[in-house]
Design a protein around this motif. Structure first.
Motif, PDB file in Angstrom:
ATOM      1  N   LEU A  14      46.745  13.936 -36.569  1.00  0.00           N
ATOM      2  CA  LEU A  14      45.536  14.718 -36.860  1.00  0.00           C
ATOM      3  C   LEU A  14      45.337  15.000 -38.339  1.00  0.00           C
ATOM      4  O   LEU A  14      44.255  15.444 -38.743  1.00  0.00           O
ATOM      5  CB  LEU A  14      45.587  16.051 -36.106  1.00  0.00           C
ATOM      6  N   LEU A  15      46.368  14.747 -39.158  1.00  0.00           N
ATOM      7  CA  LEU A  15      46.286  15.067 -40.580  1.00  0.00           C
ATOM      8  C   LEU A  15      45.109  14.382 -41.283  1.00  0.00           C
ATOM      9  O   LEU A  15      44.389  15.042 -42.050  1.00  0.00           O
ATOM     10  CB  LEU A  15      47.604  14.709 -41.274  1.00  0.00           C
ATOM     11  N   PRO A  16      44.835  13.090 -41.063  1.00  0.00           N
ATOM     12  CA  PRO A  16      43.663  12.479 -41.722  1.00  0.00           C
ATOM     13  C   PRO A  16      42.350  13.169 -41.355  1.00  0.00           C
ATOM     14  O   PRO A  16      41.477  13.333 -42.213  1.00  0.00           O
ATOM     15  CB  PRO A  16      43.691  11.030 -41.209  1.00  0.00           C
ATOM     16  N   ALA A  17      42.223  13.579 -40.073  1.00  0.00           N
ATOM     17  CA  ALA A  17      41.002  14.270 -39.664  1.00  0.00           C
ATOM     18  C   ALA A  17      40.870  15.610 -40.376  1.00  0.00           C
ATOM     19  O   ALA A  17      39.773  15.989 -40.822  1.00  0.00           O
ATOM     20  CB  ALA A  17      40.997  14.469 -38.153  1.00  0.00           C
ATOM     21  N   PHE A  18      41.985  16.334 -40.520  1.00  0.00           N
ATOM     22  CA  PHE A  18      41.960  17.614 -41.231  1.00  0.00           C
ATOM     23  C   PHE A  18      41.557  17.420 -42.697  1.00  0.00           C
ATOM     24  O   PHE A  18      40.793  18.213 -43.255  1.00  0.00           O
ATOM     25  CB  PHE A  18      43.323  18.303 -41.156  1.00  0.00           C
ATOM     26  N   VAL A  19      42.075  16.365 -43.317  1.00  0.00           N
ATOM     27  CA  VAL A  19      41.759  16.098 -44.725  1.00  0.00           C
ATOM     28  C   VAL A  19      40.276  15.776 -44.877  1.00  0.00           C
ATOM     29  O   VAL A  19      39.604  16.270 -45.800  1.00  0.00           O
ATOM     30  CB  VAL A  19      42.632  14.947 -45.258  1.00  0.00           C
ATOM     31  N   VAL A  20      39.756  14.950 -43.971  1.00  0.00           N
ATOM     32  CA  VAL A  20      38.339  14.591 -44.033  1.00  0.00           C
ATOM     33  C   VAL A  20      37.457  15.823 -43.856  1.00  0.00           C
ATOM     34  O   VAL A  20      36.483  16.024 -44.591  1.00  0.00           O
ATOM     35  CB  VAL A  20      38.003  13.524 -42.971  1.00  0.00           C
ATOM     36  N   ILE A  21      37.802  16.673 -42.868  1.00  0.00           N
ATOM     37  CA  ILE A  21      37.029  17.900 -42.636  1.00  0.00           C
ATOM     38  C   ILE A  21      37.093  18.811 -43.862  1.00  0.00           C
ATOM     39  O   ILE A  21      36.093  19.409 -44.271  1.00  0.00           O
ATOM     40  CB  ILE A  21      37.546  18.630 -41.384  1.00  0.00           C
ATOM     41  N   LEU A  22      38.270  18.904 -44.468  1.00  0.00           N
ATOM     42  CA  LEU A  22      38.430  19.746 -45.650  1.00  0.00           C
ATOM     43  C   LEU A  22      37.551  19.263 -46.791  1.00  0.00           C
ATOM     44  O   LEU A  22      36.866  20.059 -47.455  1.00  0.00           O
ATOM     45  CB  LEU A  22      39.900  19.757 -46.077  1.00  0.00           C
ATOM     46  N   VAL A  23      37.531  17.952 -47.011  1.00  0.00           N
ATOM     47  CA  VAL A  23      36.784  17.395 -48.132  1.00  0.00           C
ATOM     48  C   VAL A  23      35.282  17.419 -47.869  1.00  0.00           C
ATOM     49  O   VAL A  23      34.479  17.788 -48.735  1.00  0.00           O
ATOM     50  CB  VAL A  23      37.257  15.951 -48.438  1.00  0.00           C
ATOM     51  N   VAL A  24      34.890  17.044 -46.642  1.00  0.00           N
ATOM     52  CA  VAL A  24      33.473  16.863 -46.336  1.00  0.00           C
ATOM     53  C   VAL A  24      32.785  18.182 -45.994  1.00  0.00           C
ATOM     54  O   VAL A  24      31.603  18.367 -46.306  1.00  0.00           O
ATOM     55  CB  VAL A  24      33.299  15.853 -45.183  1.00  0.00           C
ATOM     56  N   VAL A  25      33.506  19.109 -45.361  1.00  0.00           N
ATOM     57  CA  VAL A  25      32.879  20.331 -44.871  1.00  0.00           C
ATOM     58  C   VAL A  25      33.320  21.563 -45.662  1.00  0.00           C
ATOM     59  O   VAL A  25      32.494  22.296 -46.218  1.00  0.00           O
ATOM     60  CB  VAL A  25      33.194  20.540 -43.366  1.00  0.00           C
ATOM     61  N   ALA A  26      34.617  21.804 -45.723  1.00  0.00           N
ATOM     62  CA  ALA A  26      35.116  23.060 -46.280  1.00  0.00           C
ATOM     63  C   ALA A  26      34.826  23.181 -47.775  1.00  0.00           C
ATOM     64  O   ALA A  26      34.354  24.232 -48.241  1.00  0.00           O
ATOM     65  CB  ALA A  26      36.615  23.186 -46.015  1.00  0.00           C
ATOM     66  N   VAL A  27      35.086  22.125 -48.528  1.00  0.00           N
ATOM     67  CA  VAL A  27      34.894  22.205 -49.990  1.00  0.00           C
ATOM     68  C   VAL A  27      33.430  22.458 -50.348  1.00  0.00           C
ATOM     69  O   VAL A  27      33.132  23.350 -51.154  1.00  0.00           O
ATOM     70  CB  VAL A  27      35.435  20.929 -50.669  1.00  0.00           C
ATOM     71  N   PRO A  28      32.458  21.698 -49.783  1.00  0.00           N
ATOM     72  CA  PRO A  28      31.053  22.017 -50.102  1.00  0.00           C
ATOM     73  C   PRO A  28      30.638  23.418 -49.668  1.00  0.00           C
ATOM     74  O   PRO A  28      29.825  24.063 -50.346  1.00  0.00           O
ATOM     75  CB  PRO A  28      30.267  20.949 -49.326  1.00  0.00           C
TER      76      PRO A  28
END
Length: 300
Positions: A14-28
């Motif tokens: 699940l780590l890649p999915a968490f990273v993608v969510i962090l970059v695409v959703v959380a950071v913006p």
């Protein structure tokens, strides 16, 4: 003595999915929330460091333009949701009576929601054009209307045109969900109501409708999030005109952010719109919970 900690295979998966969510959703999200407390302008990148606290929010609450867009958004959401629910319920009841070809009909019903909102906006923009639109052509040829109706120029008619485009595009959501509810409904309560002498309306009002209420509120929750952030159709058909009479909160936010370059102010407006969407979601969720409790008590 050392203790080795093994990373769970599930976590690594699940780590890649968490990273993608962090970059695409959380950071913006964090970035936009921060800039809502600054005087950030796109034309002045250094202004992102100028923290002004709640001044953007205070300015919003003192803006008549913002309040007009907010109230217009609530009105648009209320009208569209209720009409979509009524039309979707009617379609679901009719399709549920079909015994042959129901699968094909269900597929056809879903066609409008497969179109992009941008495409729907262009489609209805040309349909309601006062010179070459097919709507005025039919009114003049069939119903004898002598003058072209300015659908997208008159403020009230433009609001109606936007609502019709949104309803056509998304009524299928209600129709499909309510049809699923009708297909899952047990027939014993309906038959018992008929044996007791209830009319078709009474059976629908006191048996069918209460069973469908959870499905109605699920559809309301989904569609309230979509309509609450309506942008594409409004932008294409009227661009907030005429004279801002169809300006909704998201089109106003986009105008402030990208045309006026006031990104901090626009982000503050967007977060107020997000709070509005959350309020509608919580309201419908409470209604959904109450409807489920009512069904549980009826079954008991």
């Amino acid at each position: 003595m050392t203790v080795s900690h093994k990373v769970s295979p599930v976590f690594r998966l699940l780590l890649p999915a968490f990273v993608v969510i962090l970059v695409v959703v959380a950071v913006p999200l964090v970035f936009s929330f921060y800039t809502s407390f600054t005087s950030y302008r796109l034309t002045r990148p250094d202004s992102i460091l100028n923290v002004i606290g709640f001044k953007n929010y205070v300015r919003l609450f003192g803006s008549a333009e913002f309040w007009a867009a907010l109230l217009r958004t609530i009105a648009f959401l209320t009208v569209v949701l209720n009409l979509e629910m009524l039309f979707g319920l009617g379609i679901a009841l009719l399709v549920n009576q079909v015994t042959r070809g129901q699968r094909a009909i269900r597929t056809i019903i879903m066609f409008p929601m497969m179109f992009s909102p941008i495409l729907v906006g262009f489609q209805f923009k040309f349909m309601f054009n006062d010179n070459i639109g097919i709507v005025n052509h039919i009114l003049q040829r069939v119903f004898g209307v002598t003058q072209a109706i300015p659908w997208l120029v008159d403020g009230r008619l433009a609001f109606v045109s936007l609502a019709l485009a949104e309803i056509w595009n998304s009524t299928a959501v209600f129709a499909i969900l309510l049809l699923a509810g009708l297909m899952a409904m047990p027939q014993d309560p309906i038959e018992a109501a008929k044996v007791d002498g209830c009319t078709s309306w009474q059976a629908f009002r006191h048996v069918t409708l209460p069973f469908l209420m959870p499905f109605i509120y699920i559809a309301m929750t989904i569609r309230s999030l979509d309509v609450g952030r309506a942008f594409d159709i409004v932008k294409i058909m009227t661009d907030g005109g005429p004279a801002g009479r169809t300006e909704l909160i998201w089109t106003l936010s986009a105008r402030a952010g990208y045309e006026d370059a006031r990104m901090g102010y626009a982000n503050a407006m967007s977060y107020i719109a997000v709070l509005l969407s959350i309020a509608f979601t919580l309201y419908f969720f409470r209604k959904l919970t109450a409807a489920r409790q009512f069904l549980d008590e009826a079954d008991a």
